[in-house]
Design a protein around this motif. Structure first.
Motif, PDB file in Angstrom:
ATOM      1  N   GLY A   1      -5.742  -2.354   5.866  1.00  0.00           N
ATOM      2  CA  GLY A   1      -5.384  -3.481   4.988  1.00  0.00           C
ATOM      3  C   GLY A   1      -4.811  -4.638   5.780  1.00  0.00           C
TER       4      GLY A   1
ATOM      5  N   ALA B   1      -5.562  -4.622  -0.978  1.00  0.00           N
ATOM      6  CA  ALA B   1      -4.837  -3.341  -1.007  1.00  0.00           C
ATOM      7  C   ALA B   1      -5.577  -2.333  -1.877  1.00  0.00           C
ATOM      8  CB  ALA B   1      -3.420  -3.542  -1.526  1.00  0.00           C
TER       9      ALA B   1
ATOM     10  N   ILE C   1       0.849  -1.201   0.000  1.00  0.00           N
ATOM     11  CA  ILE C   1       0.000   0.000   0.000  1.00  0.00           C
ATOM     12  C   ILE C   1       0.882   1.248   0.000  1.00  0.00           C
ATOM     13  CG2 ILE C   1      -1.611   1.345   1.439  1.00  0.00           C
ATOM     14  CD1 ILE C   1      -2.867  -1.390   2.236  1.00  0.00           C
TER      15      ILE C   1
END
Lengths: 213, 240
Positions: free
Chosen positions: B90, B107, B57
């Protein structure tokens, strides 16, 4: 807000110089609360310069303060251009490139080590030059030719962005039905399209909006 | 099956309270790149139990907002807060059995549910800066009315450190809000994604670095740089 930081940083010296006279200490502290806005990294050089001037007496301290307003504007522009527009994008672009080349913590380590090594060295050097040589810090910073280095960094950023776009094919194209070449062309086409869209003056693009204080 | 209430609260508190230290690095303290999304999201991911998805991410967000410069009075989007919230959410969701082996899809969904908060992060940053600008007046007043013989200047000048608290508090609250909303919205979005499209959704992540690359290229001063980019990109075609 930076002026409060400047006053906080120089306060130990003021306390040492004027500690026996609280009225004067208060007066000198208030002098440093005037507007100060510069690049946070090169501000270390201006702080060193002010320490140098203030140590030589109140009159010299006042001269230093009046000069520092011009210096802060100058190094605000030079520093912002070098660090925010040059070093930061280059380090980030290289770190992202390293991630797509070899996913893992290497990218993160590179980002932290490289950037911090450069800015800590610069901060430390300009501060020491400022303290020991006063206005001589100008010559030192000038000798580094930061605008030229920044231009070179911009080229490194550009190349690493192109390589990143290439490495993304391998990273994202796993098990894809699209051929690698086609996927690469799609990425380049998207970049070109978005770049053109941005350059033609789009108003609602989310990465462009910024708040003003 | 989703996260239970106590896990949501515990993970959100952990990420927002510890992660907010990364947010301090952005303007208030050190500026040692701990606030870059790559680092912040990885830290948030590690705090929530999965640093790998945090790192992914972070990479996706790293270039996204880099074209916004903190020059003069401009306040750019606070990508640190977005990265902390997205990385934390996430990682928290990745621990659920139904999302195992769906790291990239997760993600993407978490990023999609967090990015709309970007305007909010600018507002938060602006609010803190305005609040901190008032501290100078408070110091001036304290210096004027203080007892000058008992070291009250030192107390007054310590208002400077209150600025850190303002940044920290605002960051912690903002991250908690964004992470909570992402923890609620992301599973809903994942539920709505049809099964047939799921295998390719992970590949849509490439749009984030592409947006970042475009933003940086648009900021370049010289047209020569575009030629360099095009030249290198074309040259690399031979290696496919």
């Amino acid at each position: 807000m930076q002026c409060l930081g400047l006053a906080y940083a120089i306060y130990p010296l003021l306390k040492k110089l004027y500690g026996k006279n609280p009225l004067q200490l208060t007066h000198r502290t208030r002098c440093y609360l005037n507007c100060f806005n510069s690049n946070p990294y090169l501000a270390a050089g201006i702080l060193g310069f002010l320490v140098h001037m203030e140590s030589q007496g109140e009159a010299m301290g006042d001269q230093g303060l009046s000069l520092s307003s011009s210096l802060s504007a100058l190094y605000g522009a030079v520093g912002d251009n070098f660090f925010w527009n040059g070093l930061k994008p280059m380090t980030s672009a290289l770190a992202v490139m390293i991630f797509f080349w070899s996913p893992g913590l290497k990218a993160l380590l590179f980002l932290l080590l490289f950037y911090n090594l450069v800015h800590i060295c610069i901060r430390y050097t300009v501060y020491l030059y400022g303290v020991h040589r006063g206005i001589g810090v100008l010559e030192k910073i000038d000798s580094w030719r930061l605008p030229l280095v920044r231009d070179i960094m911009e080229y490194v950023t550009t190349v690493s962005l192109a390589v990143t776009a290439f490495l993304m094919v391998d990273y994202f194209n796993v098990k894809s039905r699209l051929g690698a070449g086609l996927f690469y062309l799609l990425i380049l086409l998207l970049i070109a399209g978005l770049w053109w869209y941005k350059k033609t003056g789009c108003k609602g693009f989310f990465i462009k909006k910024s708040e003003l204080i | 099956m989703g996260l239970d209430f106590s896990s949501i609260i515990w993970l959100t508190a952990k990420v927002s309270l510890i992660g907010a230290f990364c947010a301090l690095d952005r303007t208030a303290f050190l500026q040692m790149m701990l606030s870059r999304p790559l680092v912040a999201a990885t830290v948030a991911g590690a705090l929530a139990g999965n640093w790998e998805i945090g790192l992914l991410i972070g990479v996706m967000l790293e270039l996204c907002f880099l074209s916004e410069m903190p020059v003069g009075t401009t306040i750019p989007t606070d990508d640190t807060l977005l990265a902390l919230a997205a990385g934390g959410a996430g990682a928290a969701l990745s621990g659920l059995p139904q999302y195992v082996n769906q790291t990239s899809t997760l993600a993407l969904v978490v990023l999609v549910s967090t990015l709309p908060w970007s305007a909010f992060t600018r507002k938060v940053d602006g609010w803190v800066r305005v609040r901190n600008a008032q501290l100078i007046d408070e110091v001036e007043t304290a210096l004027l009315i203080g007892h000058r013989l008992d070291g009250s200047e030192r107390v007054a000048i310590n208002f400077h450190l209150h600025g850190l608290l303002n940044f920290y508090g605002a960051a912690a609250v903002a991250v908690a809000l964004m992470m909570l909303s992402s923890l609620l919205v992301a599973p809903l979005l994942l539920f709505l994604v049809p099964d047939w499209i799921r295998p390719v959704t992970d590949r849509l992540l490439f749009i984030f670095p592409v947006i970042g690359i475009t933003g940086l290229l648009s900021n370049m001063n010289h047209k020569r740089q575009l030629a360099v980019f095009a030249g290198v990109a074309a040259g690399l075609l031979f290696f496919i």
